[in-house]
Design a protein around this motif. Structure first.
Motif, short mmCIF file in Angstrom:
data_model
loop_
_atom_site.label_atom_id
_atom_site.label_comp_id
_atom_site.label_asym_id
_atom_site.label_seq_id
_atom_site.Cartn_x
_atom_site.Cartn_y
_atom_site.Cartn_z
N LEU A 1 -30.82 -35.84 2.35
CA LEU A 1 -30.51 -35.28 3.65
C LEU A 1 -31.74 -34.51 4.15
O LEU A 1 -32.61 -34.14 3.36
N PRO A 2 -31.82 -34.26 5.45
CA PRO A 2 -32.89 -33.39 5.94
C PRO A 2 -32.81 -32.03 5.26
O PRO A 2 -31.71 -31.47 5.13
N PRO A 3 -33.93 -31.47 4.78
CA PRO A 3 -33.89 -30.19 4.07
C PRO A 3 -33.18 -29.09 4.84
O PRO A 3 -32.49 -28.25 4.25
N GLU A 4 -33.30 -29.10 6.17
CA GLU A 4 -32.67 -28.05 6.96
C GLU A 4 -31.14 -28.19 7.02
O GLU A 4 -30.45 -27.28 7.47
N HIS A 5 -30.60 -29.32 6.52
CA HIS A 5 -29.15 -29.51 6.49
C HIS A 5 -28.53 -29.09 5.16
O HIS A 5 -27.32 -29.25 4.97
N VAL A 6 -29.35 -28.58 4.25
CA VAL A 6 -28.88 -28.21 2.92
C VAL A 6 -29.20 -26.75 2.66
O VAL A 6 -30.36 -26.33 2.78
N ASP A 7 -28.19 -25.96 2.30
CA ASP A 7 -28.39 -24.58 1.89
C ASP A 7 -28.36 -24.53 0.37
O ASP A 7 -27.29 -24.69 -0.25
N VAL A 8 -29.52 -24.34 -0.26
CA VAL A 8 -29.60 -24.38 -1.72
C VAL A 8 -29.34 -23.01 -2.34
O VAL A 8 -29.21 -22.90 -3.57
N ASN A 9 -29.23 -21.97 -1.53
CA ASN A 9 -29.15 -20.60 -2.06
C ASN A 9 -27.72 -20.08 -2.01
O ASN A 9 -27.44 -19.03 -1.40
N ASP B 1 -26.35 -42.95 7.35
CA ASP B 1 -25.89 -42.61 8.69
C ASP B 1 -27.02 -41.86 9.40
O ASP B 1 -27.70 -41.04 8.78
N ASN B 2 -27.23 -42.16 10.65
CA ASN B 2 -28.32 -41.53 11.38
C ASN B 2 -27.85 -41.04 12.75
O ASN B 2 -28.53 -41.18 13.75
N ASP B 3 -26.65 -40.47 12.72
CA ASP B 3 -26.06 -39.96 13.96
C ASP B 3 -26.17 -38.43 13.97
O ASP B 3 -25.41 -37.75 13.27
N PRO B 4 -27.11 -37.87 14.70
CA PRO B 4 -27.31 -36.41 14.69
C PRO B 4 -26.07 -35.63 15.09
O PRO B 4 -25.91 -34.47 14.70
N SER B 5 -25.16 -36.24 15.83
CA SER B 5 -23.96 -35.52 16.26
C SER B 5 -22.93 -35.38 15.15
O SER B 5 -22.03 -34.53 15.25
N SER B 6 -23.02 -36.23 14.12
CA SER B 6 -22.04 -36.15 13.03
C SER B 6 -22.71 -35.91 11.69
O SER B 6 -22.48 -34.88 11.04
N SER B 7 -23.54 -36.83 11.25
CA SER B 7 -24.20 -36.67 9.95
C SER B 7 -25.45 -37.53 9.88
O SER B 7 -25.53 -38.59 10.51
N VAL B 8 -26.39 -37.05 9.10
CA VAL B 8 -27.63 -37.78 8.84
C VAL B 8 -27.85 -37.77 7.33
O VAL B 8 -28.04 -36.70 6.74
N PHE B 9 -27.79 -38.94 6.70
CA PHE B 9 -27.99 -38.99 5.24
C PHE B 9 -28.30 -40.42 4.83
O PHE B 9 -28.04 -41.38 5.55
N GLU B 10 -28.85 -40.54 3.63
CA GLU B 10 -29.02 -41.81 2.94
C GLU B 10 -28.51 -41.64 1.52
O GLU B 10 -28.76 -40.62 0.88
N MET B 11 -27.78 -42.64 1.05
CA MET B 11 -27.22 -42.57 -0.29
C MET B 11 -27.38 -43.90 -0.99
O MET B 11 -27.18 -44.96 -0.40
N ASP B 12 -27.77 -43.85 -2.26
CA ASP B 12 -27.75 -45.05 -3.10
C ASP B 12 -27.31 -44.64 -4.48
O ASP B 12 -27.44 -43.48 -4.88
N GLY B 13 -26.79 -45.60 -5.22
CA GLY B 13 -26.31 -45.28 -6.56
C GLY B 13 -25.58 -46.43 -7.19
O GLY B 13 -25.70 -47.59 -6.76
N PHE B 14 -24.81 -46.11 -8.24
CA PHE B 14 -24.02 -47.10 -8.97
C PHE B 14 -22.64 -46.51 -9.24
O PHE B 14 -22.52 -45.32 -9.56
N ILE B 15 -21.62 -47.36 -9.12
CA ILE B 15 -20.26 -46.95 -9.46
C ILE B 15 -19.66 -48.00 -10.40
O ILE B 15 -20.02 -49.17 -10.36
N SER B 16 -18.74 -47.57 -11.24
CA SER B 16 -18.15 -48.48 -12.23
C SER B 16 -17.13 -49.41 -11.59
O SER B 16 -16.49 -49.08 -10.58
N ASN B 17 -16.97 -50.59 -12.20
CA ASN B 17 -16.03 -51.58 -11.69
C ASN B 17 -14.71 -51.52 -12.46
O ASN B 17 -14.46 -50.59 -13.23
N SER B 18 -13.88 -52.53 -12.28
CA SER B 18 -12.54 -52.52 -12.88
C SER B 18 -12.56 -52.69 -14.39
O SER B 18 -11.55 -52.44 -15.05
#
Length: 729
Positions: free
Chosen positions: A308-316, A242-259
């Motif tokens: 996510l953009p680093p400024e959108h994540v609080d790691v502390n 998603d690249n909508d600054p008004s709501s969220s900006v992120f990229e996700m990839d991965g794997f999920i299990s099937n049936s």
């Protein structure tokens, strides 16, 4: 009138400054909560040092020893004096740097905390140095000056006697096996994300690593290496952004299990900006999707990497950096939940079933279709080989006469012996102790019967025995302690398969037949084999009627057979899927007609418990490792494969011969195609017995009391007595 004395006014306690050593020890107990916390901090430091290889050595769950070695850039000699002081770090210099932090560590507390609760030794060398340096730390300071020493590229940090000065904490961590399991799980998670880094983790004194991954360009290969084939083959690729600054900006990839993936608990591996974290809200949201979409696979395996953009994540926000805070977290979770739900619904509409193939040993060629073939054995529970003079070859173009025509085989190169064993053991390990069953009291009662009738002495033999080899066509030779036993592999495999059907009830993967096999033709074939007089056409109408009735019966029961046993019969009465009971094992497809007839004739369909028990018994008999129908070419059966001129095979007291009047055998002339098929079948069976049956027995089989008296186990020799006999000679 008595006057009560005034209450004594207590002075409020004085506030005083804690000693620095007390402050540091309290802080250390919060940062290093248990051994796995220390391992996580050290591995993250190694990743920050651009390491390509990280190895972890653990003793007593990490309480006695934790050793983390890497091949990173090392530590400067000038930095060693302040290395383990609190709040010393190379990751940032001012608070604003947290807004764009990309490294794993940033506080400068981890190493300092370790020195307050353990004895820390650091050995390091930087690029271009002729030698490295070793130095010990205690309570945040060096115990002595760094000493020059031989060292390999990178850094090695050793922590000994963790929590030696925190008695209460140490007592709560006495279960070293539990802590080591957590460390293995941690390294497994790092290994499937950082695929450009090699990881290993092993116990002190162990020859083999419990985690061993090598750098690979494929994340799926990394998952297969760490979590096993059963997980990797049941995963679906997933991507979202998603690249909508008004709501969220992120990229996700991965794997999920099937049936097809079934487990006792959810496994979620989550990395946010390459940082291993937990997100309870996201995990619960995805579990809700699985429960609603795939009720039978509601405990998924999930790997996600979110950027996510680093400024959108609080790691502390957490002492151990286990959790992070995200900007617009609710929106991000909702969008990911929606994407996962969409992927699962699409995958459920076009569900695929994994085919099970049998791997051949390197010395044996794979089974190929040919024109020479034998028909199935008589139905029922008999496990004896069909007499040779009753075996009839059929035309390979007739699919009803050759069941291997229905088994789809992917063209593939068979792996070598070592890789085959690795695959088998990995798959068996992944299915260890599986006890997922449907909520049916009848199944639980049958499983309880197995537990109550288990013979403790035989169980010890099964668990601790060593496979020696096959003594003949039916018996295998086992060694348990100093005794040798003959074990009936047909009886053992039949019982194992029966128990596996009940333990995996309603949770099977599938063998997919390339072409549906008509039930009526299969039953007719089995009925004709029962007569053993293939020239007779009598009672053909009766057989046809029996076949029709049984086909209709099985079609009526098809929904239950598919849901609980993964036996798929379509509306036209065709069989197209069978269950997988053991990984890396496919039953003898020539026994399918016998099995289908058994379903129609021998299963008690009226009462639930008896129905499931008789179905499990029928599957157990079908999947049991019976001797192949072709005679064993390694013994006297070799005579069967000699070419004949106008002759026919006869049997005389177990020896194969040819009537002189009917024709003679050509000297040393064999039917090589048939002989090759027989050699392959027998070699493949022995390989399956050694590498599939006995490893699975050690994990799953609970031998019943009846096996102690029915000849399944026979003690034949004592090695101690044999040794004394040979010694006298």
């Amino acid at each position: 009138m008595e006057i009560e004395p005034a209450e004594e006014v207590k002075e409020p306690p004085r506030i005083h400054r804690l000693d620095e050593s007390v402050v540091n020890r309290i802080a250390a107990g919060e940062v290093i909560q248990r051994p796995v916390s220390a391992v996580k901090e050290l591995v993250e430091n190694s990743l920050d040092a651009s390491s390509t290889s990280i190895s972890v050595l653990v003793k007593d769950g990490g309480l006695k020893l934790i050793q983390v070695s890497d091949d990173g850039h090392g530590i400067r000699y000038e930095d060693l004096p302040i290395l383990c002081e609190r709040h010393t770090t190379s990751k940032l210099s001012k608070y604003e740097d947290l807004q764009s932090i990309k490294s794993m560590g940033f506080r400068g507390e981890a190493l300092a905390s370790m020195t307050y609760v353990g004895h820390v030794t650091v050995t390091t060398i930087t690029r271009g140095q002729l030698h490295g340096y070793r130095v010990s730390y205690r309570d945040g300071v060096m115990e002595n000056e760094p000493k020059a020493c031989a060292a390999v590229k990178g850094t090695q940090i050793v922590i000994e006697n963790l929590f030696y000065n925190m008695i209460a904490r140490r007592k709560t961590l006495q279960n070293s096996a539990d802590d080591y399991t957590k460390i293995v799980d941690l390294l497994s998670r790092f290994a499937i994300h950082h695929i450009d880094v090699s990881f290993s983790c092993r116990k002190h004194g162990a020859a083999r690593a419990d985690v061993h991954s090598v750098a690979t360009p494929s994340r799926l290969n990394a998952i297969r290496s760490v979590y096993g084939l059963l997980v990797a083959q049941n995963l679906i690729k997933i991507e979202a952004s998603d690249n909508d600054p008004s709501s969220s900006v992120f990229e996700m990839d991965g794997f999920i299990s099937n049936s097809n993936y079934v487990a006792k608990k959810t496994t979620m591996v989550l990395f946010i900006n390459d940082r291993l974290v937990e997100c309870t809200a996201l995990k619960r949201a995805l579990e809700v999707v699985y429960v609603a979409t795939l009720p039978k696979a509601s405990k998924p395996f999930i790997y996600m990497s979110i950027t996510l953009p680093p400024e959108h994540v609080d790691v502390n926000v957490h002492p151990t950096k286990r959790e992070v805070s995200l900007l617009n977290q609710e929106v991000i979770v909702e969008k990911m939940q929606s994407v996962v739900e969409s992927v699962l619904r699409n995958s459920n509409e076009s569900r695929t079933f994994q085919e099970q193939t049998v791997e051949a040993t390197p010395s044996v060629p794979s089974v190929t279709n040919n024109d020479l073939h034998l028909s199935p054995s008589p139905s029922g529970s008999k496990s004896q080989r069909v007499p040779v003079n009753k075996i009839v070859r059929t035309d390979s173009s007739d699919p009803a006469g050759r069941m291997h025509a229905y088994l789809y085989k992917n063209p593939q190169k068979y792996l070598g012996r070592d890789s085959s064993l690795t695959t088998v053991r990995s798959s068996v390990r992944q299915r260890r102790n599986l006890k997922e069953t449907a909520d049916l009291t009848s199944i639980q009662e049958l499983i309880n019967d197995i537990d109550s009738k288990c013979h403790s002495d035989l169980l010890d033999i099964v668990r601790q025995s060593t496979y020696v080899g096959m003594a003949d066509d039916v018996f295998a030779l086992l060694q348990h302690n100093t005794h040798l036993y003959l074990a009936n592999v047909v009886n053992l495999s039949k019982e194992l398969m029966y128990q596996q059907v009940l333990c995996r009830f309603a949770h099977f993967n599938a063998i997919q037949l390339s072409e549906p096999a008509p039930l009526q033709e299969l039953i007719m074939l089995a009925l004709k084999e029962e007569d053993l007089d293939l020239e007779s056409n009598e009672n053909d109408e009766l057989k046809k009627k029996i076949a029709e009735m049984n086909t209709q019966l099985l079609k009526q029961k098809s929904e239950m057979l598919e849901e609980y046993f993964c036996i798929f019969i379509d509306s036209d009465g065709n069989l197209s899927r069978l269950p997988i009971l053991l990984d890396q094992y496919t039953p003898d497809m020539d026994r399918v007609p016998e099995f289908v007839l058994c379903l129609g004739n021998d299963v008690e369909w009226e009462e639930e418990k008896n129905c499931f028990q008789s179905l499990a018994a029928a599957l157990g008999n079908f999947y049991a490792m019976h001797p192949p129908m072709l005679p064993n070419p390694s013994g006297k059966g070799l005579e069967f494969y000699r070419k004949r001129k106008h002759g026919k095979h006869t049997q005389d007291k177990g020896n194969y011969s040819c009537h002189v009047g009917d024709g003679t055998a050509e000297k040393d002339e064999f039917e090589h195609e048939l002989l090759s098929e027989a050699e392959t079948a027998w070699a493949q069976r022995e390989w399956s017995i050694q590498h599939v049956l006995f490893p699975s027995m050690r994990l799953f089989l609970k031998p019943p009391n009846s096996m102690a008296s029915n000849g399944t186990f026979v003690r034949v020799a004592s090695l101690e007595k044999l040794y004394k006999t040979f010694e006298r000679c």
